[in-house]
Design a protein around this motif. Structure first.
Motif, mmCIF file in Angstrom:
data_model
loop_
_atom_site.group_PDB
_atom_site.id
_atom_site.type_symbol
_atom_site.label_atom_id
_atom_site.label_comp_id
_atom_site.label_asym_id
_atom_site.label_seq_id
_atom_site.Cartn_x
_atom_site.Cartn_y
_atom_site.Cartn_z
ATOM 1 N N THR A 226 62.428 52.649 3.418
ATOM 2 C CA THR A 226 63.552 53.211 4.169
ATOM 3 C C THR A 226 64.777 53.344 3.261
ATOM 4 O OG1 THR A 226 62.684 52.031 6.085
ATOM 5 C CG2 THR A 226 64.876 52.960 6.302
ATOM 6 N N SER B 150 53.102 54.864 12.404
ATOM 7 C CA SER B 150 53.548 56.245 12.706
ATOM 8 C C SER B 150 55.038 56.325 13.002
ATOM 9 C CB SER B 150 52.786 56.844 13.884
ATOM 10 O OG SER B 150 51.439 56.525 13.829
ATOM 11 N N GLU C 226 58.433 48.230 4.309
ATOM 12 C CA GLU C 226 59.076 49.214 5.178
ATOM 13 C C GLU C 226 60.558 49.349 4.826
ATOM 14 O OE1 GLU C 226 57.128 46.786 6.398
ATOM 15 O OE2 GLU C 226 55.408 47.950 7.114
ATOM 16 N N TYR D 99 64.254 56.274 0.947
ATOM 17 C CA TYR D 99 64.408 57.539 1.682
ATOM 18 C C TYR D 99 65.891 57.839 1.944
ATOM 19 C CZ TYR D 99 63.796 61.126 5.229
ATOM 20 O OH TYR D 99 63.870 62.294 5.926
ATOM 21 N N LEU E 211 61.106 52.919 8.355
ATOM 22 C CA LEU E 211 59.967 53.815 8.143
ATOM 23 C C LEU E 211 58.702 52.981 8.037
ATOM 24 C CD1 LEU E 211 61.413 56.249 5.454
ATOM 25 C CD2 LEU E 211 61.163 56.637 7.911
ATOM 26 N N SER E 212 57.644 53.413 8.715
ATOM 27 C CA SER E 212 56.385 52.679 8.639
ATOM 28 C C SER E 212 55.228 53.628 8.957
ATOM 29 C CB SER E 212 56.407 51.510 9.626
ATOM 30 O OG SER E 212 55.138 50.929 9.680
ATOM 31 N N PRO E 213 54.661 54.240 7.906
ATOM 32 C CA PRO E 213 53.570 55.202 8.130
ATOM 33 C C PRO E 213 52.419 54.578 8.923
ATOM 34 C CG PRO E 213 54.265 55.195 5.820
ATOM 35 C CD PRO E 213 54.961 54.060 6.480
ATOM 36 N N LEU E 214 52.159 53.289 8.695
ATOM 37 C CA LEU E 214 51.045 52.648 9.405
ATOM 38 C C LEU E 214 51.275 52.618 10.912
ATOM 39 C CD1 LEU E 214 50.099 49.648 7.107
ATOM 40 C CD2 LEU E 214 48.755 51.687 7.596
ATOM 41 N N GLY F 47 58.230 57.717 11.519
ATOM 42 C CA GLY F 47 58.732 58.602 10.472
ATOM 43 C C GLY F 47 60.241 58.736 10.568
#
Lengths: 199, 199
Positions: free
Chosen positions: B153, B117, B149, B156, B112-115, B119
């Protein structure tokens, strides 16, 4: 290791044979090639094939060429009476990057090295000597490396080519541009003093 | 630069696109390929072709494979009820090198890495969840990286997979083997204290 498919480990092995590439780096490069678009792998394959197929050595200066004569030897704008003697084709590339030299080159294809059993007969000194006799050369600039082999080669060339009556020079050694005198080694500093010039 | 034949500069450009390879290194590699025996260039070309042609992703764990199932997933000696969740196929290779883990793997294909994108829908979390529901798994070991990240992850995954009733664990963080406590960074040392175990 069963985690790496055979074809991938073969690629890693092949890449690890490149200079300066260890097994970790080879792994990273192989993964990059594996994940990159097919176009990249194709262009890399084509480039390797082309290089092996098309590149030969220039008949006049021994540098890399795609025909009988390299781009520099066949360039009419180049000063024919000025010749720069280097060890390897890479040296020509470095000198060309300065954009300051407009003469031609001659590549010895190595340097004298008794330890590696490389003697004068292994270098292209005979054909250099023939060239200096045959053509009108005003000045021959020796640009061999400043290491032991390069120094020995320069000295040998000065003895062999001296009697031909061509003006022989060697590029200057000294402090590299942008560096501190404080950190210069003794040999470089000695050369810099020896080579001092009047303002 | 006219000193470099066109085909050679194309090879240098191609090589310079590899990760960690700058233009100087690319030049050195290209010269090596140029001078190496034809057999080496041929084996390198064949290895690149094979990798691009034969390697796909395992239908069960998403790892690299030369068939539908990778060597690990199709190995009957592997413990099927133990699954190790990693970000990338390279992680599997690193873990396999220890020779200590005998379970199977599941590759999320990223973190996962919002920066960037990335998701949950970009990772293979749905098929992991299906796998945990469908098969008898005793323990799922989360082995994502210990960076932001990887932490995100892991958190999550613990929320999404927790309700499935499978025992979830995460590999330990602490002082690397063979290193000095004096030089360990604060975050690592904190994790090492948190994770301390009784003799």
């Amino acid at each position: 290791m069963s985690a790496i498919p055979k074809s991938l480990s073969r690629l890693i092995e092949s890449l690890a044979r490149l200079p300066g590439v260890g097994s970790k780096t080879a792994e990273r490069l192989a993964f990059y090639i594996l994940r990159s678009p097919k176009e990249y792998a194709d262009s890399l394959i084509r480039a390797i094939m082309d290089v092996k197929k098309t590149i030969t050595f220039c008949k006049s200066c021994n540098s890399l060429s795609e025909g009988d004569l390299c781009d520099i030897c066949s360039d009419p704008k180049r000063e024919k009476s000025l010749i720069c003697i280097v060890e390897n084709p890479n040296d020509i590339i470095a000198i060309e990057k300065t954009g300051q030299y407009n003469g031609r080159y001659f590549c010895l294809m190595g340097a004298l090295s008794p330890l590696d059993s490389i003697g004068p007969e292994d270098l292209k000194i005979d054909s250099l000597s023939d060239l200096l006799k045959r053509e009108k050369i005003k000045e021959a600039i020796i640009a061999t490396d400043s290491d032991q082999e390069g120094d020995m080669t320069a000295l040998y060339l000065s003895r062999v080519l001296g009697p031909l009556g061509v003006k022989l020079t060697r590029i200057a050694f000294g402090i590299p541009v942008g560096s501190n005198i404080e950190y210069a080694d003794r040999a470089t500093l000695t050369k810099a003093f020896e080579g001092r010039r009047q303002f």
